[in-house]
Design an enzyme around this catalytic site. Structure first.
Site, mmCIF file in Angstrom:
data_model
loop_
_atom_site.group_PDB
_atom_site.id
_atom_site.type_symbol
_atom_site.label_atom_id
_atom_site.label_comp_id
_atom_site.label_asym_id
_atom_site.label_seq_id
_atom_site.Cartn_x
_atom_site.Cartn_y
_atom_site.Cartn_z
ATOM 1 N N LYS A 13 20.227 14.755 -1.033
ATOM 2 C CA LYS A 13 20.082 13.369 -1.514
ATOM 3 C C LYS A 13 18.838 13.215 -2.394
ATOM 4 C CE LYS A 13 19.963 11.640 2.651
ATOM 5 N NZ LYS A 13 20.025 12.916 3.388
ATOM 6 N N ARG A 88 20.697 3.651 7.152
ATOM 7 C CA ARG A 88 21.029 4.751 8.062
ATOM 8 C C ARG A 88 21.702 4.228 9.315
ATOM 9 N NH1 ARG A 88 16.937 8.644 6.223
ATOM 10 N NH2 ARG A 88 17.039 10.624 7.295
ATOM 11 N N ARG A 127 13.198 24.638 3.045
ATOM 12 C CA ARG A 127 12.759 23.559 2.142
ATOM 13 C C ARG A 127 11.237 23.481 2.042
ATOM 14 N NH1 ARG A 127 14.884 17.421 2.707
ATOM 15 N NH2 ARG A 127 13.962 17.474 4.779
ATOM 16 N N ARG A 160 7.937 20.468 5.948
ATOM 17 C CA ARG A 160 7.870 19.305 6.837
ATOM 18 C C ARG A 160 7.941 19.742 8.297
ATOM 19 N NH1 ARG A 160 12.176 15.060 4.431
ATOM 20 N NH2 ARG A 160 12.405 14.617 6.639
ATOM 21 N N ARG A 171 17.932 15.620 14.486
ATOM 22 C CA ARG A 171 18.209 14.756 13.333
ATOM 23 C C ARG A 171 19.698 14.763 13.000
ATOM 24 N NH1 ARG A 171 14.484 17.372 9.172
ATOM 25 N NH2 ARG A 171 15.265 15.827 7.695
HETATM 26 P P1 ADP Z 1 17.978 15.520 1.607
HETATM 27 O O1 ADP Z 1 17.145 14.613 0.741
HETATM 28 O O2 ADP Z 1 19.419 15.106 1.658
HETATM 29 O O3 ADP Z 1 17.407 15.721 2.988
HETATM 30 P P2 ADP Z 1 17.016 17.625 -0.202
HETATM 31 O O4 ADP Z 1 17.341 17.081 -1.553
HETATM 32 O O5 ADP Z 1 15.603 17.599 0.230
HETATM 33 O O6 ADP Z 1 17.986 16.960 0.918
HETATM 34 O O7 ADP Z 1 17.565 19.129 -0.171
HETATM 35 C C1 ADP Z 1 17.444 19.938 1.002
HETATM 36 C C2 ADP Z 1 17.159 21.387 0.607
HETATM 37 O O8 ADP Z 1 18.322 21.947 -0.003
HETATM 38 C C3 ADP Z 1 16.028 21.568 -0.395
HETATM 39 O O9 ADP Z 1 15.348 22.761 -0.064
HETATM 40 C C4 ADP Z 1 16.742 21.680 -1.751
HETATM 41 O O10 ADP Z 1 15.993 22.465 -2.686
HETATM 42 C C5 ADP Z 1 18.030 22.385 -1.344
HETATM 43 N N1 ADP Z 1 19.203 21.976 -2.130
HETATM 44 C C6 ADP Z 1 19.505 20.735 -2.573
HETATM 45 N N2 ADP Z 1 20.692 20.727 -3.212
HETATM 46 C C7 ADP Z 1 21.168 22.002 -3.163
HETATM 47 C C8 ADP Z 1 22.361 22.653 -3.644
HETATM 48 N N3 ADP Z 1 23.313 21.963 -4.297
HETATM 49 N N4 ADP Z 1 22.499 23.967 -3.411
HETATM 50 C C9 ADP Z 1 21.540 24.655 -2.732
HETATM 51 N N5 ADP Z 1 20.403 24.120 -2.262
HETATM 52 C C10 ADP Z 1 20.212 22.799 -2.464
HETATM 53 P P1 AMP Z 2 14.174 11.709 5.494
HETATM 54 O O1 AMP Z 2 12.986 11.951 4.643
HETATM 55 O O2 AMP Z 2 15.213 10.831 4.847
HETATM 56 O O3 AMP Z 2 14.756 12.986 6.059
HETATM 57 O O4 AMP Z 2 13.649 10.855 6.741
HETATM 58 C C1 AMP Z 2 12.669 11.378 7.630
HETATM 59 C C2 AMP Z 2 12.597 10.534 8.899
HETATM 60 O O5 AMP Z 2 12.156 9.204 8.574
HETATM 61 C C3 AMP Z 2 13.917 10.324 9.640
HETATM 62 O O6 AMP Z 2 14.220 11.412 10.512
HETATM 63 C C4 AMP Z 2 13.629 9.028 10.402
HETATM 64 O O7 AMP Z 2 12.808 9.255 11.536
HETATM 65 C C5 AMP Z 2 12.806 8.239 9.392
HETATM 66 N N1 AMP Z 2 13.683 7.418 8.527
HETATM 67 C C6 AMP Z 2 13.902 7.576 7.198
HETATM 68 N N2 AMP Z 2 14.759 6.638 6.732
HETATM 69 C C7 AMP Z 2 15.088 5.872 7.818
HETATM 70 C C8 AMP Z 2 15.953 4.758 7.999
HETATM 71 N N3 AMP Z 2 16.665 4.234 6.982
HETATM 72 N N4 AMP Z 2 16.049 4.226 9.238
HETATM 73 C C9 AMP Z 2 15.349 4.729 10.254
HETATM 74 N N5 AMP Z 2 14.534 5.787 10.171
HETATM 75 C C10 AMP Z 2 14.404 6.360 8.953
#
Ligand code: ADP
Ligand code: AMP
Length: 214
Positions: A13, A88, A127, A160, A171
């Site tokens: 995302k 969420r 990541r 992270r 999660r």
């Molecule tokens: P989210 O925001 O949904 O938690 P991220 O955008 O942070 O996900 O992506 C999670 C991990 O996957 C990161 O390390 C990113 O570089 C990698 N990633 C994202 N999209 C792809 C893809 N299409 N193919 C392979 N790796 C990806």
């Molecule tokens: P993310 O960066 O989207 O993976 O979010 C990291 C953490 O932040 C999540 O595991 C939740 O603990 C909190 N968080 C982020 N967005 C929300 C949301 N919309 N509602 C509740 N908790 C959230």
């Protein structure tokens, strides 16, 4: 353009929202990034959020809704935005819809980036995030040009705490229990578009651009 990006943790995302917001010149609003900013600044909200983030649970709806509605009222969000990680829960989605309705606005599309669990685990384990701009890299699939350094702004990369496998499992359970119901919520509103998130980043971007009509 007002878009809600749906998908489990690690689906891509944030990666996609950054590209789409650049291409469409709209704001990228990520609730997780907002909580991490509060955490970094040592605010009371940051301290509260940390308790839930460390356990892989959701921060309570009332504080989360308040934080995001304030953010989307800022000037840079006037021309539209991509919401990443919010809503969420169903109450969050309802609060968003109600707040928009009072302004005669609505969410246009809710693309769902679908990725299998094993791949999510691999993505989150590898990541690395930029401390300055929150851009995500992956040590195997999407490495930075120089290890530990952000391509965009030279910021330091870190892993992270909540990307450790035991928190990731929590999660993913939280997602299934509390966030997956949003799929039918947006399906009923005819806004849901399913995207195959297992394709390379550029292919996912192309599918998303089609989904939002760009
Ligand atoms: P989210 O925001 O949904 O938690 P991220 O955008 O942070 O996900 O992506 C999670 C991990 O996957 C990161 O390390 C990113 O570089 C990698 N990633 C994202 N999209 C792809 C893809 N299409 N193919 C392979 N790796 C990806
Ligand atoms: P993310 O960066 O989207 O993976 O979010 C990291 C953490 O932040 C999540 O595991 C939740 O603990 C909190 N968080 C982020 N967005 C929300 C949301 N919309 N509602 C509740 N908790 C959230």
């Amino acid at each position: 353009m007002r878009v809600v990006l749906l998908g489990p943790p690690g689906a891509g995302k944030g990666t996609q929202a950054k590209v789409l917001s650049d291409r469409a010149s709209v704001a990228h609003i990520a609730s997780g990034d907002l909580f991490r900013k509060h955490l970094g600044e040592g605010t009371e909200l940051g301290r509260l959020a940390k308790i839930f983030m460390d356990r892989g649970e959701l921060v309570p709806d009332d504080v989360t809704i308040h934080m995001v509605l304030e953010r989307i009222a800022e000037p840079d969000a006037k021309g539209g935005y991509i919401l990443d990680g919010f809503p969420r829960t169903v109450p969050q989605a309802e609060a968003l819809d109600e707040a928009l309705a009072t302004k005669g606005q609505a969410i246009h599309k809710a693309p769902l980036i679908a990725v299998e669990t094993d791949e999510l685990m691999r993505r989150l384990a590898g990541r690395w995030i930029c401390r300055a701009c929150q851009t995500a890299y992956h040590e195997v699939t999407n490495p930075p040009r120089q290890a530990g350094v952000c391509d965009r702004d030279g910021g330091a990369l870190y892993q992270r705490e909540d990307d450790k496998p035991e928190v990731v499992r929590a999660r993913l359970e939280t997602y299934d229990r509390q966030t997956a119901p949003l799929i039918s919520y947006y399906e009923k509103q005819r806004k849901l578009v399913r995207i195959d998130g297992q394709q390379p980043v550029e292919a996912v971007t192309a599918a998303l651009l089609r989904a939002v009509g760009r």
